[in-house]
Design an enzyme around this catalytic site. Structure first.
Site, PDB file in Angstrom:
ATOM      1  N   LYS A   1       2.113   4.137  -6.839  1.00 37.86           N
ATOM      2  CA  LYS A   1       1.049   4.878  -6.154  1.00 37.86           C
ATOM      3  C   LYS A   1       0.253   5.661  -7.195  1.00 37.86           C
ATOM      4  O   LYS A   1       0.831   6.421  -7.989  1.00 37.86           O
ATOM      5  CB  LYS A   1       1.714   5.824  -5.157  1.00 37.86           C
TER       6      LYS A   1
HETATM    7  C1  E4P Z   1       1.053   9.032   2.198  1.00 37.88           C
HETATM    8  O1  E4P Z   1       0.965   8.114   1.437  1.00 37.88           O
HETATM    9  C2  E4P Z   1       0.366  10.319   2.002  1.00 37.88           C
HETATM   10  O2  E4P Z   1       0.760  10.907   0.818  1.00 37.88           O
HETATM   11  C3  E4P Z   1       0.650  11.188   3.195  1.00 37.88           C
HETATM   12  O3  E4P Z   1       0.427  10.424   4.362  1.00 37.88           O
HETATM   13  C4  E4P Z   1      -0.124  12.493   3.205  1.00 37.88           C
HETATM   14  O4  E4P Z   1       0.100  13.140   4.431  1.00 37.88           O
HETATM   15  P1  E4P Z   1      -0.205  14.696   4.694  1.00 37.88           P
HETATM   16  O5  E4P Z   1      -1.670  14.882   4.736  1.00 37.88           O
HETATM   17  O6  E4P Z   1       0.464  14.967   6.000  1.00 37.88           O
HETATM   18  O7  E4P Z   1       0.444  15.429   3.546  1.00 37.88           O
END
Ligand code: E4P
Length: 218
Positions: A83
């Site tokens: 990622k």
């Molecule tokens: C996933 O890949 C993201 O990092 C995550 O969905 C972010 O979510 P949040 O806005 O609830 O932190």
């Protein structure tokens, strides 16, 4: 639509994997911090439970070090998706890994322009954050609509739209209507998807009537 769970909590992952409905996992530095565990140890454990893509996020901000971190993370298991953030350096690292056949999830996407760049960089997944856009009074699902529409115009774009920052079941249902490929969902919201008061009421009624017959399915 594929379902990923957005957590690094191994107990939640095991519970959801047992349903047979889980296609992958996403983590981020915040979720790893919340687990209180060593990043390599927890990712290894997650990859042993889930065979689908498990996103592991780099924390370097320059392409060279992102690539170094990504290489270390991808040694954990074959199903690791690296990622990277949607920055110029992140997309350089994305191109590097995509050319080597390693899955990349480009995260922190907040615009259609950014999603076009990620597709051009060969990302396997683009993660638009719907909840965080809604939080600042913008239209998270509107962004999903825009990206799905754009990606459909180009056969060469193989990137899957991974709806992230999901806050409630309507984000899932509407994203599915728009044709998003994946949603990464907090455990609590996955559980909410199962529930409807009429299901509970109907089941209670069936069981009560069945008991009156005195029969058993045996
Ligand atoms: C996933 O890949 C993201 O990092 C995550 O969905 C972010 O979510 P949040 O806005 O609830 O932190």
């Amino acid at each position: 639509m594929k379902f990923f769970v957005d957590t690094a909590d191994i107990a939640d992952i095991k519970e959801l994997a047992a349903t047979g409905l889980l296609d992958g996992v996403t983590t981020n530095p915040t979720l790893i911090a919340k687990s209180g565990r060593d990043v390599f140890e927890v990712l290894e454990e997650i990859c042993a439970v889930v065979s689908g893509p498990v996103s592991a996020e780099v924390t370097a901000t320059d392409a060279e070090n992102m690539i170094e971190e990504g290489k270390r993370l991808s040694r954990i298991a074959k199903n690791i998706a690296i990622k990277v953030p949607l920055t110029l350096d992140g997309l350089k690292a994305c191109r590097h890994f995509s050319d080597k056949g390693v899955m990349v999830n480009v995260t922190l996407c907040f615009s259609a322009a950014q999603a076009i760049l990620a597709a051009k960089a060969g990302a396997r997944f683009i993660s638009p954050f719907v909840g965080r856009l809604d939080d600042i009074g913008q239209d998270g699902l509107g962004l999903i609509r825009e990206i799905c529409e754009i990606y459909r115009q180009y056969d060469a774009f193989k990137t899957e739209v991974l709806v992230a920052s999901v806050r409630h079941p309507i984000h899932i249902v509407e994203s599915a209507r728009l044709g998003a490929h994946v949603a990464t969902i907090p455990p609590k919201v996955i559980k909410q998807l199962f529930h409807h008061p009429l299901t509970d009421k109907g089941l209670e009624m069936f069981l009560r009537d069945w008991e009156k017959t005195g029969q058993k399915i045996a």
